[in-house]
Design an enzyme around this catalytic site. Structure first.
Site, PDB file in Angstrom:
ATOM      1  N   THR A  62       0.836  -1.189   0.000  1.00  0.00           N
ATOM      2  CA  THR A  62       0.000   0.000   0.000  1.00  0.00           C
ATOM      3  C   THR A  62       0.880   1.252   0.000  1.00  0.00           C
ATOM      4  OG1 THR A  62      -1.918   1.022   1.064  1.00  0.00           O
ATOM      5  CG2 THR A  62      -0.352  -0.033   2.535  1.00  0.00           C
ATOM      6  N   LYS A  66       3.604   1.294  -3.980  1.00  0.00           N
ATOM      7  CA  LYS A  66       3.084   0.494  -5.099  1.00  0.00           C
ATOM      8  C   LYS A  66       3.951   0.592  -6.360  1.00  0.00           C
ATOM      9  CE  LYS A  66      -1.753   0.500  -3.644  1.00  0.00           C
ATOM     10  NZ  LYS A  66      -3.142   0.792  -4.001  1.00  0.00           N
ATOM     11  N   ASP A 102      -6.530  -3.733  -7.738  1.00  0.00           N
ATOM     12  CA  ASP A 102      -7.408  -2.605  -7.365  1.00  0.00           C
ATOM     13  C   ASP A 102      -8.558  -2.415  -8.368  1.00  0.00           C
ATOM     14  OD1 ASP A 102      -6.214  -1.854  -4.983  1.00  0.00           O
ATOM     15  OD2 ASP A 102      -4.828  -0.446  -5.936  1.00  0.00           O
ATOM     16  N   GLY A 129      -3.985  10.082 -10.312  1.00  0.00           N
ATOM     17  CA  GLY A 129      -2.881   9.508  -9.542  1.00  0.00           C
ATOM     18  C   GLY A 129      -2.846   7.998  -9.699  1.00  0.00           C
ATOM     19  N   GLY A 130      -2.182   7.342  -8.747  1.00  0.00           N
ATOM     20  CA  GLY A 130      -1.997   5.900  -8.823  1.00  0.00           C
ATOM     21  C   GLY A 130      -3.303   5.128  -8.823  1.00  0.00           C
TER      22      GLY A 130
HETATM   23  P1  NDP Z   1      -2.223   9.987  -5.491  1.00  0.00           P
HETATM   24  O1  NDP Z   1      -1.488  10.839  -4.513  1.00  0.00           O
HETATM   25  O2  NDP Z   1      -1.459   9.120  -6.428  1.00  0.00           O
HETATM   26  O3  NDP Z   1      -3.145  10.930  -6.426  1.00  0.00           O
HETATM   27  C1  NDP Z   1      -3.827  12.000  -5.905  1.00  0.00           C
HETATM   28  C2  NDP Z   1      -4.841  12.537  -6.901  1.00  0.00           C
HETATM   29  O4  NDP Z   1      -5.744  13.368  -6.175  1.00  0.00           O
HETATM   30  C3  NDP Z   1      -4.260  13.396  -8.000  1.00  0.00           C
HETATM   31  O5  NDP Z   1      -5.042  13.249  -9.160  1.00  0.00           O
HETATM   32  C4  NDP Z   1      -4.402  14.821  -7.419  1.00  0.00           C
HETATM   33  O6  NDP Z   1      -4.497  15.825  -8.403  1.00  0.00           O
HETATM   34  C5  NDP Z   1      -5.728  14.677  -6.730  1.00  0.00           C
HETATM   35  N1  NDP Z   1      -5.935  15.604  -5.608  1.00  0.00           N
HETATM   36  C6  NDP Z   1      -5.314  15.622  -4.411  1.00  0.00           C
HETATM   37  N2  NDP Z   1      -5.830  16.588  -3.636  1.00  0.00           N
HETATM   38  C7  NDP Z   1      -6.803  17.211  -4.352  1.00  0.00           C
HETATM   39  C8  NDP Z   1      -7.696  18.279  -4.104  1.00  0.00           C
HETATM   40  N3  NDP Z   1      -7.702  18.916  -2.933  1.00  0.00           N
HETATM   41  N4  NDP Z   1      -8.566  18.619  -5.071  1.00  0.00           N
HETATM   42  C9  NDP Z   1      -8.585  17.992  -6.258  1.00  0.00           C
HETATM   43  N5  NDP Z   1      -7.758  16.957  -6.562  1.00  0.00           N
HETATM   44  C10 NDP Z   1      -6.876  16.569  -5.616  1.00  0.00           C
HETATM   45  O7  NDP Z   1      -3.275   9.165  -4.607  1.00  0.00           O
HETATM   46  P2  NDP Z   1      -3.885   7.733  -4.962  1.00  0.00           P
HETATM   47  O8  NDP Z   1      -4.263   7.754  -6.397  1.00  0.00           O
HETATM   48  O9  NDP Z   1      -2.987   6.659  -4.478  1.00  0.00           O
HETATM   49  O10 NDP Z   1      -5.212   7.664  -4.009  1.00  0.00           O
HETATM   50  C11 NDP Z   1      -6.360   8.445  -4.276  1.00  0.00           C
HETATM   51  C12 NDP Z   1      -7.497   8.034  -3.342  1.00  0.00           C
HETATM   52  O11 NDP Z   1      -7.933   6.709  -3.598  1.00  0.00           O
HETATM   53  C13 NDP Z   1      -7.149   8.075  -1.854  1.00  0.00           C
HETATM   54  O12 NDP Z   1      -8.255   8.665  -1.156  1.00  0.00           O
HETATM   55  C14 NDP Z   1      -7.014   6.624  -1.476  1.00  0.00           C
HETATM   56  O13 NDP Z   1      -7.337   6.405  -0.103  1.00  0.00           O
HETATM   57  C15 NDP Z   1      -8.055   5.987  -2.377  1.00  0.00           C
HETATM   58  N6  NDP Z   1      -7.805   4.550  -2.652  1.00  0.00           N
HETATM   59  C16 NDP Z   1      -8.749   3.628  -2.248  1.00  0.00           C
HETATM   60  C17 NDP Z   1      -8.576   2.277  -2.500  1.00  0.00           C
HETATM   61  C18 NDP Z   1      -9.633   1.292  -2.042  1.00  0.00           C
HETATM   62  O14 NDP Z   1      -9.370   0.088  -2.044  1.00  0.00           O
HETATM   63  N7  NDP Z   1     -10.818   1.735  -1.683  1.00  0.00           N
HETATM   64  C19 NDP Z   1      -7.386   1.773  -3.213  1.00  0.00           C
HETATM   65  C20 NDP Z   1      -6.461   2.810  -3.619  1.00  0.00           C
HETATM   66  C21 NDP Z   1      -6.684   4.149  -3.337  1.00  0.00           C
HETATM   67  P3  NDP Z   1      -3.170  16.518  -9.056  1.00  0.00           P
HETATM   68  O15 NDP Z   1      -2.679  15.555 -10.087  1.00  0.00           O
HETATM   69  O16 NDP Z   1      -3.678  17.776  -9.667  1.00  0.00           O
HETATM   70  O17 NDP Z   1      -2.214  16.738  -7.925  1.00  0.00           O
END
Ligand code: NDP
Length: 274
Positions: A62, A66, A102, A129-130
């Site tokens: 996690t 990853k 995922d 994001g990821g």
């Molecule tokens: P990353 O850090 O890789 O990506 C973050 C993303 O969120 C980017 O697209 C970023 O935009 C955007 N972002 C962050 N803050 C803001 C904001 N205030 N307003 C708008 N956009 C925002 O995170 P992950 O992709 O790893 O995780 C994302 C979510 O998914 C988390 O909440 C995580 O807990 C959840 N998750 C849940 C899982 C499950 O099994 N239920 C599995 C994996 C993840 P920018 O590119 O512009 O910075």
């Protein structure tokens, strides 16, 4: 001795994976031990090597490891290669096999648990994001009518869309560029809910019968889900089902058996907030 599995993360103490996999093992009569292991931020590969040396058979990965796990693998599933990230490792005879469950977890939660088909639907994926990257190919495999990726940084959404363009047409843009469109399924894969922030989505993006799905879980109604409810979204879901289903898919990779998830998911939903 029972077979040894673990989840690696930093932080990891909050992880529900030990509880989930222990429940799967008990329900399916499999003899395994599953632990949460805190890896130092600069010591993930060393922690994995020590775990393998101690007889570890497999692991989940996690935040924030990853992508590092992806680079560590000697063999990848197609979906992990597509995702560029690995959340499931299997160790055997010196090989490190990497998978990403995922996206399959998300799709199964929506189509099976919630009973909402994705085929022919207009999907808006929020975030680049990821987590977003990991679910695109499995979403496209359901043959939606359209998939649009919207992100705060529109250029990141464009890069992501082009990385999957060989599978199906994928559109991209900023949140504001969704103005004038409505979607049947809206998936929040941003980290905005983690900080309690809402997304600047134009009114009308939520079609009346739509599903609003927040990958975040354990925080009650998120700003995104409140926004969706206020705009009349018919179905609201958090990411707890995705979490349980990605774990079931990992269990299948390791043990060759898919555990039932309905009872566990109901127990987790009834239990104290995560
Ligand atoms: P990353 O850090 O890789 O990506 C973050 C993303 O969120 C980017 O697209 C970023 O935009 C955007 N972002 C962050 N803050 C803001 C904001 N205030 N307003 C708008 N956009 C925002 O995170 P992950 O992709 O790893 O995780 C994302 C979510 O998914 C988390 O909440 C995580 O807990 C959840 N998750 C849940 C899982 C499950 O099994 N239920 C599995 C994996 C993840 P920018 O590119 O512009 O910075």
């Amino acid at each position: 001795m029972s077979d040894l599995y673990a989840v690696f993360g930093n932080p990891v103490a909050h992880s529900k994976s030990p509880l989930i996999h222990t429940a799967f093992a008990a329900a399916s009569g499999q003899d395994l031990t599953y632990q949460a292991r805190l890896a130092p931020l600069d010591g993930f590969s060393r922690a994995v090597a020590e775990f393998v040396a101690a007889g570890g058979k497999g692991a989940n990965v996690t935040v924030p490891f990853k992508e590092e796990a992806f680079r560590l693998c000697t063999r990848l599933s197609e979906r992990a290669a597509r995702a560029g990230a690995v959340n499931t490792l299997a160790f055997s005879g010196g090989e490190i096999f990497g998978d990403n469950t995922d996206g399959a977890g998300l799709v199964r939660d929506i189509t099976d648990n919630l009973g909402l088909p994705l085929h022919g639907k207009r999907i808006l994926l929020l975030g680049a994001g990821g987590a977003a990257r990991g679910v695109i190919a499995p979403l496209l495999a359901e043959k939606p009518a359209a998939l649009l990726i919207a992100n705060r940084s529109a250029e990141k959404a464009a890069l992501l869309a082009s990385a999957f363009a060989d599978l199906a047409p994928v559109e991209s843009g900023s949140f504001g560029e969704t103005e004038g469109q409505s979607f049947d399924v809206l998936i929040n894969a941003t980290a905005a809910s983690l900080s309690g922030a809402s997304l600047p989505l134009p009114a009308g993006v939520f079609a009346p019968a739509c599903l609003a799905y927040d990958m975040m879980y354990g925080q009650g109604d998120t700003p995104f889900l409140r926004q969706a409810a206020a705009q009349g979204a018919a179905h609201l879901a958090d990411g707890l089902g995705m979490l349980v289903e990605q774990a079931a898919e990992a269990f299948l990779v390791w043990r060759g058996q898919r555990p039932a998830t309905a009872n566990l998911l109901a127990e987790l939903r009834a239990g104290p907030a995560a």
